[in-house]
Design an enzyme around this catalytic site. Structure first.
Site, PDB file in Angstrom:
ATOM      1  N   HIS A  49      45.009  56.341  79.759  1.00  0.00           N
ATOM      2  CA  HIS A  49      44.615  56.406  81.194  1.00  0.00           C
ATOM      3  C   HIS A  49      45.783  55.391  81.813  1.00  0.00           C
ATOM      4  O   HIS A  49      45.532  54.553  82.622  1.00  0.00           O
ATOM      5  CB  HIS A  49      43.361  55.325  81.613  1.00  0.00           C
ATOM      6  CG  HIS A  49      42.514  56.644  80.553  1.00  0.00           C
ATOM      7  ND1 HIS A  49      41.659  56.084  80.692  1.00  0.00           N
ATOM      8  CD2 HIS A  49      42.585  58.038  80.532  1.00  0.00           C
ATOM      9  CE1 HIS A  49      40.159  57.535  79.871  1.00  0.00           C
ATOM     10  NE2 HIS A  49      41.083  58.432  79.848  1.00  0.00           N
ATOM     11  N   HIS A  82      41.989  58.638  72.719  1.00  0.00           N
ATOM     12  CA  HIS A  82      40.808  58.051  72.673  1.00  0.00           C
ATOM     13  C   HIS A  82      39.765  58.849  72.328  1.00  0.00           C
ATOM     14  O   HIS A  82      38.794  58.473  71.092  1.00  0.00           O
ATOM     15  CB  HIS A  82      40.392  58.123  74.385  1.00  0.00           C
ATOM     16  CG  HIS A  82      41.526  58.115  75.655  1.00  0.00           C
ATOM     17  ND1 HIS A  82      42.138  58.728  75.828  1.00  0.00           N
ATOM     18  CD2 HIS A  82      41.341  56.816  76.187  1.00  0.00           C
ATOM     19  CE1 HIS A  82      42.922  58.232  76.933  1.00  0.00           C
ATOM     20  NE2 HIS A  82      42.691  56.912  77.164  1.00  0.00           N
ATOM     21  N   CYS A 104      43.770  56.192  68.652  1.00  0.00           N
ATOM     22  CA  CYS A 104      43.835  54.574  67.826  1.00  0.00           C
ATOM     23  C   CYS A 104      43.154  54.808  66.458  1.00  0.00           C
ATOM     24  O   CYS A 104      41.973  54.839  66.493  1.00  0.00           O
ATOM     25  CB  CYS A 104      43.698  53.618  68.526  1.00  0.00           C
ATOM     26  SG  CYS A 104      44.129  52.399  68.227  1.00  0.00           S
ATOM     27  N   HIS A 132      33.058  59.845  79.257  1.00  0.00           N
ATOM     28  CA  HIS A 132      34.498  58.448  78.957  1.00  0.00           C
ATOM     29  C   HIS A 132      34.820  59.191  77.439  1.00  0.00           C
ATOM     30  O   HIS A 132      34.395  59.916  76.815  1.00  0.00           O
ATOM     31  CB  HIS A 132      34.421  57.432  78.456  1.00  0.00           C
ATOM     32  CG  HIS A 132      35.376  56.529  78.575  1.00  0.00           C
ATOM     33  ND1 HIS A 132      36.476  56.962  76.897  1.00  0.00           N
ATOM     34  CD2 HIS A 132      36.141  55.473  79.667  1.00  0.00           C
ATOM     35  CE1 HIS A 132      37.490  56.461  76.862  1.00  0.00           C
ATOM     36  NE2 HIS A 132      37.428  55.769  77.990  1.00  0.00           N
ATOM     37  N   GLU A 134      36.883  58.552  75.262  1.00  0.00           N
ATOM     38  CA  GLU A 134      36.219  58.166  73.840  1.00  0.00           C
ATOM     39  C   GLU A 134      34.548  58.474  73.100  1.00  0.00           C
ATOM     40  O   GLU A 134      34.463  58.521  71.772  1.00  0.00           O
ATOM     41  CB  GLU A 134      36.738  56.457  73.442  1.00  0.00           C
ATOM     42  CG  GLU A 134      36.096  55.799  72.524  1.00  0.00           C
ATOM     43  CD  GLU A 134      36.133  54.558  72.452  1.00  0.00           C
ATOM     44  OE1 GLU A 134      37.734  54.068  72.645  1.00  0.00           O
ATOM     45  OE2 GLU A 134      35.678  53.980  71.744  1.00  0.00           O
ATOM     46  N   THR A 173      34.910  51.332  72.113  1.00  0.00           N
ATOM     47  CA  THR A 173      35.901  50.371  71.810  1.00  0.00           C
ATOM     48  C   THR A 173      36.140  49.405  72.737  1.00  0.00           C
ATOM     49  O   THR A 173      37.059  48.004  72.074  1.00  0.00           O
ATOM     50  CB  THR A 173      37.333  50.825  71.083  1.00  0.00           C
ATOM     51  OG1 THR A 173      38.387  51.012  71.777  1.00  0.00           O
ATOM     52  CG2 THR A 173      37.279  51.073  69.610  1.00  0.00           C
ATOM     53  N   SER A 231      41.037  54.379  83.773  1.00  0.00           N
ATOM     54  CA  SER A 231      41.199  52.999  82.360  1.00  0.00           C
ATOM     55  C   SER A 231      39.506  52.021  82.750  1.00  0.00           C
ATOM     56  O   SER A 231      39.135  51.260  82.829  1.00  0.00           O
ATOM     57  CB  SER A 231      42.070  51.820  82.198  1.00  0.00           C
ATOM     58  OG  SER A 231      42.296  50.920  82.059  1.00  0.00           O
ATOM     59  N   SER A 232      38.516  52.510  81.431  1.00  0.00           N
ATOM     60  CA  SER A 232      37.804  51.286  80.630  1.00  0.00           C
ATOM     61  C   SER A 232      37.544  49.895  80.576  1.00  0.00           C
ATOM     62  O   SER A 232      37.338  49.267  81.438  1.00  0.00           O
ATOM     63  CB  SER A 232      36.695  52.540  79.543  1.00  0.00           C
ATOM     64  OG  SER A 232      35.917  51.495  79.026  1.00  0.00           O
ATOM     65  N   ASN A 233      38.776  50.020  79.867  1.00  0.00           N
ATOM     66  CA  ASN A 233      38.550  48.135  79.781  1.00  0.00           C
ATOM     67  C   ASN A 233      39.413  47.920  80.672  1.00  0.00           C
ATOM     68  O   ASN A 233      39.284  46.661  80.528  1.00  0.00           O
ATOM     69  CB  ASN A 233      39.693  48.416  78.141  1.00  0.00           C
ATOM     70  CG  ASN A 233      41.612  48.622  78.464  1.00  0.00           C
ATOM     71  OD1 ASN A 233      42.261  47.786  78.673  1.00  0.00           O
ATOM     72  ND2 ASN A 233      42.106  49.689  78.730  1.00  0.00           N
TER      73      ASN A 233
END
Ligand code: 2E4
Ligand code: SF4
Length: 318
Positions: A49, A82, A104, A132, A134, A173, A231-233
């Site tokens: 992302h 993802h 990943c 999302h 993922e 994750t 971007s989630s993280n």
């Protein structure tokens, strides 16, 4: 020119920050696929992302699409970091496409756990964020109805599973470590027979970046996180900083900086999401130092040495 008694601005740079092993690998996979098969190589969903990364790969011959049906016949396709629902590689095989999976390995590990829970006949809870990619990919490892999404502690309170003795969970994750532990705690309270994994599935990179941003937030007046809005993280890093008591903002690059908001800060903390390239971190730091005199300090909370191999289909040119 500033005099010697001009207050010096301190930039505290979080380490680790930015690219993780899964992102490094995913970008390399697209580059190697272009080298091996020639341009264009199609990529289903943003490989990671980040606009800068996507545009860089487009310039090299990648074409980004949302769905497999947008990929022309005879052209190779890469699946994003993802992960994808099982139906996606199945459709690629049906169409006899060449595909390379850049999921990943730490996301693939969660996919395998889902399979294992399913084989034991358990209903699986997925702790994650609705919509999302993922989450769509992980929940797409089993038939619809075999998994239930949990986003909050309240969602746990509202659960009424058919058989509480046959329940297990997996997680996205890139979640907030602290919020997830609250959810897991409530799950274990409500369902003592829950088949818990030893640990949730939040990856090493997510955990390390959250610890690092917490550390700089405690010493900063403002925190700037470089990363994309989807971007989630990266978004979690902003939340973690705010929860540690330091106002934080997400910027994609230097042009997004709001200097009014930064005004008066003596220490500015900087971090970057797992999909944000270091060049954009450097750009942000340069833009701040173009306005203020000051110095940079690196705040290290962990060292990382994780690397992942590329898939066998690309090994001959790696
Ligand atoms: C795959 C898994 O998941 P998130 O939105 O944080 O993805 P992003 O592309 O920002 O970061 C890389 C990544 C990819 C993280 N975990
Ligand atoms: Fe893999 Fe973690 Fe990076 Fe996501 S953040 S790509 S799970 S290493």
């Amino acid at each position: 020119m500033a005099s010697s008694d001009t207050p010096q601005l301190r930039i505290l740079l979080a380490n680790p920050r930015g690219f993780c092993a899964g992102v490094d690998r995913a970008i390399k996979i697209v580059e190697l696929a272009i080298k091996k098969f020639g341009a264009p190589v199609y990529v289903r969903h943003e490989i990671v992302h980040n606009r800068y990364v996507v545009e860089g790969l487009e310039a090299k011959g990648a074409v980004f699409v949302d769905e497999l049906d947008e990929v022309p016949e005879g052209v190779p396709v890469v699946f994003s970091a993802h992960g994808v629902p099982k139906s996606v590689p199945a459709e690629a095989e049906r169409r006899e496409m060449i595909y390379v999976d850049a999921t990943c390995p730490l996301v693939s590990k969660v996919h395998r756990q889902v399979e294992r829970h399913k084989d034991r006949g358990n209903h699986i809870l997925m702790i994650g964020h609705e919509g999302h990619p993922e989450v769509i990919g992980t929940m797409g490892q089993v038939n619809e109805g075999s998994m239930t999404l949990i986003e909050t502690v309240e969602d746990v309170d509202n659960l009424s599973p058919e058989n509480p003795a046959k329940l297990s969970y997996v997680t996205q994750t890139t979640l907030s470590v602290d919020d997830t532990s609250d959810i897991v705690e409530r799950l274990e309270e409500r369902f003592p027979e829950l088949k818990s994994p030893k640990k949730e599935d939040i990856c090493y990179a997510t955990t390390n970046r959250q610890i690092a941003v917490k550390a700089i937030a405690k010493e900063s007046d403002r925190v700037v996180v470089i990363g994309a809005p989807n971007s989630s993280n990266s978004r979690r890093l902003v939340e973690v900083s705010e929860k540690s008591g330091c106002p934080a903002v997400l910027v994609q690059r230097a042009t997004d900086l709001d200097f009014e908001w930064l005004k008066g800060a003596k220490t500015i903390g900087i971090s970057a999401g797992a999909s944000a390239p270091e060049i954009l971190v450097e750009e942000v730091i340069s833009a701040i130092f173009a306005r203020y005199e000051g110095y940079l300090e690196i705040f290290t909370t962990a060292e990382e040495d994780v690397t992942f191999k590329v898939p066998p289909i690309l090994k001959d040119i790696a």
